[in-house]
Design an enzyme around this catalytic site. Structure first.
Site, mmCIF file in Angstrom:
data_model
loop_
_atom_site.group_PDB
_atom_site.id
_atom_site.type_symbol
_atom_site.label_atom_id
_atom_site.label_comp_id
_atom_site.label_asym_id
_atom_site.label_seq_id
_atom_site.Cartn_x
_atom_site.Cartn_y
_atom_site.Cartn_z
ATOM 1 N N LEU A 1 0.852 -1.177 0.000
ATOM 2 C CA LEU A 1 0.000 0.000 0.000
ATOM 3 C C LEU A 1 0.893 1.233 0.000
ATOM 4 O O LEU A 1 1.962 1.235 0.613
ATOM 5 C CB LEU A 1 -0.906 0.030 1.238
ATOM 6 N N ASP A 2 0.440 2.295 -0.661
ATOM 7 C CA ASP A 2 1.197 3.543 -0.667
ATOM 8 C C ASP A 2 1.390 4.045 0.763
ATOM 9 O O ASP A 2 0.528 3.850 1.620
ATOM 10 C CB ASP A 2 0.456 4.618 -1.468
ATOM 11 N N ARG A 3 2.507 4.708 1.004
ATOM 12 C CA ARG A 3 2.827 5.192 2.346
ATOM 13 C C ARG A 3 1.701 6.017 2.975
ATOM 14 O O ARG A 3 1.343 5.795 4.137
ATOM 15 C CB ARG A 3 4.123 5.997 2.303
#
Length: 229
Positions: free
Chosen positions: A60-62
């Protein structure tokens, strides 16, 4: 609740946790990440006689939050990775976007490329040599003071796919200044890398790599989703 993340499901070599926003899934040595926290927790809890193995079949994106699946054995990691590769895993996301999409439900299809040397994607013509097809399906769950609350199902999984596809249509995700949002979202920390965007991996559904049972896990959204201005 465990400091740093929340376990949503654990059975055999399969683990699903809720990633908090602002924390990278993986990072170079010496930098905090979800991978580091989970390995540290498992080592402390289980005290194995060997190094903790943690397979990471997706990320998942940060600045995003939500459900993410891991494997504690290599064989299980391989089986989960194959499900992702063959698009057999169902993932639903929540997104808060600026402005109301018209129509309120539909399909977005674009061709994207990852910008070389940058953590960023862009829309390109279909005949671009680096173009990769990106498809998602969305429906509006509710209107908000800034736009809409969307439920999104990915058909493909490209870098920053939801973020760039929404932003390119005039619907940047709240807090996502990288793709044009001017609306703050969540706690406004001094370190911008710790800030959230309004993207949450709400549900993930897959076949358990050992039992082959269908597993469906729903992740609670951060508290500030319910405190929209």
């Amino acid at each position: 609740m465990i400091p740093g993340f929340q376990i949503l499901f654990e059975e055999g070599p399969c683990l699903v946790v809720c990633k908090p926003p602002g924390l990278p899934t993986q990072a170079p040595p010496g930098i905090d990440s979800l991978e580091v926290r989970i390995k540290s927790f498992l080592k402390h809890r289980d005290a194995p006689p060997h190094d903790v193995y943690l397979g990471i079949p997706h990320r998942l994106d940060r600045p995003a939050s939500g459900a993410i699946v891991f494997a504690t054995r290599r064989r299980a990691a391989h089986k989960l990775a194959r499900q992702f590769e063959h698009r057999e895993i169902k993932k639903l996301y929540w997104a808060l976007v600026e402005n109301l999409p018209d129509p309120p439900a539909g399909t977005w299809q674009d061709h994207l490329r990852k910008v070389y040397g940058k953590p960023q994607a862009e829309v390109v013509p279909p005949d671009h040599p680096e173009a990769r097809l990106a498809v998602l399906h969305y429906r509006t769950l509710a209107s908000t003071p800034h736009g809409a609350w969307l439920e999104i199902q990915l058909e493909t999984g490209r870098t920053h796919q939801i973020r760039i596809q929404a932003a390119s249509r005039g619907h940047p995700l709240l807090g996502d200044s990288q793709y044009g949002s001017t609306v703050p979202f969540g706690p406004q920390t001094a370190d911008e890398r710790l800030r959230a965007i309004a993207l949450h991996a709400r549900m993930i559904e897959f076949r358990h790599p050992t039992t082959k049972d269908l597993v469906s896990v729903t992740a609670p959204a951060p508290d500030f989703w319910e405190k929209l201005p």
